[in-house]
Design an enzyme around this catalytic site. Structure first.
Site, mmCIF file in Angstrom:
data_model
loop_
_atom_site.group_PDB
_atom_site.id
_atom_site.type_symbol
_atom_site.label_atom_id
_atom_site.label_comp_id
_atom_site.label_asym_id
_atom_site.label_seq_id
_atom_site.Cartn_x
_atom_site.Cartn_y
_atom_site.Cartn_z
ATOM 1 N N SER A 193 -5.073 5.025 5.740
ATOM 2 C CA SER A 193 -4.049 4.081 6.134
ATOM 3 C C SER A 193 -4.056 3.946 7.645
ATOM 4 O O SER A 193 -4.484 4.846 8.367
ATOM 5 C CB SER A 193 -2.684 4.590 5.673
ATOM 6 N N CYS A 201 0.861 -8.342 4.699
ATOM 7 C CA CYS A 201 0.464 -6.942 4.526
ATOM 8 C C CYS A 201 -1.042 -6.750 4.357
ATOM 9 O O CYS A 201 -1.806 -7.697 4.290
ATOM 10 C CB CYS A 201 1.272 -6.307 3.401
ATOM 11 N N ASP A 202 -1.394 -5.486 4.181
ATOM 12 C CA ASP A 202 -2.727 -4.955 4.443
ATOM 13 C C ASP A 202 -3.901 -5.809 3.977
ATOM 14 O O ASP A 202 -4.733 -6.218 4.775
ATOM 15 C CB ASP A 202 -2.840 -3.572 3.800
ATOM 16 N N LYS A 203 -4.028 -6.050 2.681
ATOM 17 C CA LYS A 203 -5.206 -6.736 2.156
ATOM 18 C C LYS A 203 -4.960 -8.232 2.000
ATOM 19 O O LYS A 203 -5.891 -8.997 1.802
ATOM 20 C CB LYS A 203 -5.613 -6.155 0.787
ATOM 21 N N CYS A 221 5.516 -2.444 8.037
ATOM 22 C CA CYS A 221 5.883 -1.130 8.585
ATOM 23 C C CYS A 221 5.683 -1.078 10.102
ATOM 24 O O CYS A 221 4.738 -1.638 10.634
ATOM 25 C CB CYS A 221 5.093 -0.044 7.881
ATOM 26 N N ASP A 279 0.822 -1.213 0.000
ATOM 27 C CA ASP A 279 0.000 0.000 0.000
ATOM 28 C C ASP A 279 0.853 1.259 0.000
ATOM 29 O O ASP A 279 0.462 2.280 -0.570
ATOM 30 C CB ASP A 279 -0.929 0.000 1.218
#
Length: 559
Positions: A474, A127-129, A200, A86
């Site tokens: 975010s 990670c995110d998704k 992150c 992202d």
């Protein structure tokens, strides 16, 4: 090696009987020995890629998962799943694809698992998704599954100061524009802020989802917070490989773990950590696949009684490595033990037992309930004439001064238009930046707004300017930023009727968000509204926009 007696296996569908002779021939072509053909087949879905820092260390973890599966007495087959960073996709066309990729990931894991009739799944993600997409697939296919999140990145360092992605890169852009930092420091930050492998460093969406996954019971204790570079992460990968074999033997499937009570546990931990607002999209979507009814309002209901006990970056001070050294998710569960529901986990332990046996190593990083940073949890759900189906804010990242705010609307029909105005200095104290047509349909893909929110913060406006959007934020966002406004503008939601100069009122404590015009005026404006042409009219995103639902129920795909 464990010797297990196997009864029924799904994989017998592709390897047992005379008519499966061609299938066995193809399997032997992969190099599988005859001695392994009658063992359970474990699919290892890996999102390894060279372009995402959170995933570059997965080749190492793949080896240890493989060793664990073999040691446990099964046979692993690896298959690839795509990933999007992202941070790299932020602020341009690429961000349209991020949330939309969640559905592709779920569909791909389902497709491979069903086509090859795998007995179990190890889901290597970070990670995110990617993490929610894989868990959605596990719930949908409902075969024994375990998740390995690859771990957070260590903090960066510049002249003795710890660094993280958001404050020291995205917000640095606004600081440089204001003349607060010089070019040589700007260049140093981009080299030092992200020192290597891992997701992150703060409680952004990737790490929030890892914590949610462990709290839900779908990964082993310690998995969420163990940094990517530690040997401990290798051991967790190995143990997960072994554990999946036991889950297959006992037929412990995701829907036996992902119950309503387990989702409530995960939400409470999310709220206690001050996690990303994106969980209000992902947790309902995961619950939907598990057949669990989980309305958006549950976040607010639990937030009212769940204290915020960990002050994590970006809104706070502590990094993921600090949380890990303080005892990780088990220690957070221990703090919440009076609230946590009994619930099965992939470890075989009830989550209350994990909480009971945990040790809190740092009383400041993970505070006791009576010393909480905030009495309420990280997320609040706002409603009002501007968002009748709800909007989401990370309230623990908002200063007391901005918990109640009234300002003048500055309306933009895209993130790019808003970003241009911010960077040109056209946004002033007392403004409410309104970014619309960025929802799941209108975006399409509901882009994150980290670039504009970080620019506002970096330019020193986060104490005097609010931002609202039907898009999302975010996990790195801080300040009075309200997203997920539902219905979205592309569906003719009230945000489509807001005009420049309108007065908007935000009251987080009272959970209200309103445009200060009469009901009749709002109704007349919406009656005159005309739906604009889609921004993207071909390819996957065009199809996605036609099928996706609103943010209020997790931006799930309609059947």
């Amino acid at each position: 090696m464990l010797t297990l007696k196997w009864g029924y296996m799904r994989s017998n569908t592709i390897k047992k009987g005379l008519e499966r002779l061609p299938h066995r021939a193809l399997l032997y072509a992969t190099g599988i020995p005859k001695s392994e053909i009658n063992k359970p087949f474990i699919g290892v879905a890996t999102s390894f890629t060279d372009i995402i820092p959170g995933h570059i260390g997965m080749r190492d973890l793949e080896r240890f998962i493989e060793k664990g599966v073999h040691t446990g007495g099964a046979y692993p087959f690896f298959f690839g799943i795509p990933g999007i960073c992202d941070g790299i996709a932020m602020g341009h066309k690429g961000m349209h694809y991020s949330l939309a990729s969640r559905e592709l990931i779920a569909d791909m894991v389902e497709t491979v698992a069903e086509a090859h009739q795998l007995d179990g799944l190890v889901l290597l993600t970070n990670c995110d998704k990617i993490t929610p997409g894989m868990i959605m697939a596990a719930a949908r296919v409902n075969i024994p599954s375990i998740v390995v999140t690859a771990g957070p990145m260590l903090s960066g360092n510049f002249r003795g100061r710890r660094l993280n992605l958001t404050s020291d890169t995205f917000e640095a852009v606004g600081k440089y524009k204001r003349g607060l930092i010089k070019e040589d420091e700007l260049q140093a930050l981009e080299m030092c802020a992200c020192p290597g492998a891992g997701s992150c460093q703060g409680m952004y969406t990737a790490n929030t989802m890892a914590c949610v996954t462990e709290s839900l019971g779908m990964s082993l204790p310690g998995c969420a917070t163990a940094p990517a570079v530690l040997a401990q992460k290798r051991r967790i990968a190995f143990e997960s490989g072994m554990r999946i074999v036991s889950l297959v033997k006992k037929n412990i499937t995701p829907r036996k773990i992902m119950t309503r009570k387990a989702f409530e546990n995960a939400i409470m931990v999310d709220l206690a950590l001050g996690g990303s607002t994106n969980t209000a999209l992902h947790i309902p979507a995961m619950a939907h696949e598990a057949g669990v009814d989980l309305p958006l309002e549950i976040f607010d209901h639990l937030s009212r009684r769940t204290p915020h006990i960990a002050n994590m970056i970006p809104g706070g001070l502590h990094y993921m490595e600090d949380l890990h050294n303080a005892g990780g998710i088990p220690a957070v569960l221990k703090r919440l033990k009076g609230m946590i529901n009994p619930s099965l986990t992939v470890s075989g332990l009830d989550i209350t037992a994990i909480a009971r046996d945990a040790i809190v190593m740092d009383e400041e990083v993970i505070r006791s309930v009576d010393r909480a940073y905030h009495k309420e949890g990280g997320i609040a759900i706002l409603k009002g004439n501007l968002a009748p189906e709800g909007a989401v804010v990370k309230q623990t990242a908002v200063s007391k001064k901005m918990m109640k705010f009234e300002g003048t609307a500055r309306v933009f029909d895209s993130e790019e238009a808003a970003m241009k105005a911010i960077m040109n200095g056209n946004i002033k104290a007392g403004d409410v930046v309104v970014i619309r047509y960025e929802g799941p349909k209108g975006g399409p893909g509901m882009r994150e707004m980290l670039s504009p929110t970080s620019a506002i913060a970096g330019m020193g406006l986060s104490e005097s300017v609010a931002l609202i959007t039907d898009g999302r934020f975010s996990g790195g966002t801080r300040g009075p930023c309200i997203g997920h406004i539902s219905p979205e503008a592309m569906e003719g939601g009230p945000i489509a009727a807001v005009k420049n100069g309108d007065r908007l009122r935000i009251d987080i404590a009272k959970r209200k968000i309103e445009v200060l015009i009469s009901d009749k005026e709002l109704k007349d404006r919406l009656a005159a509204w005309k739906k604009p042409q889609p921004k993207i009219r071909h390819g996957y995103l065009s199809r996605y926009a036609k099928l996706v639902s609103s943010a209020g129920n997790g931006a799930i795909m309609r059947e």
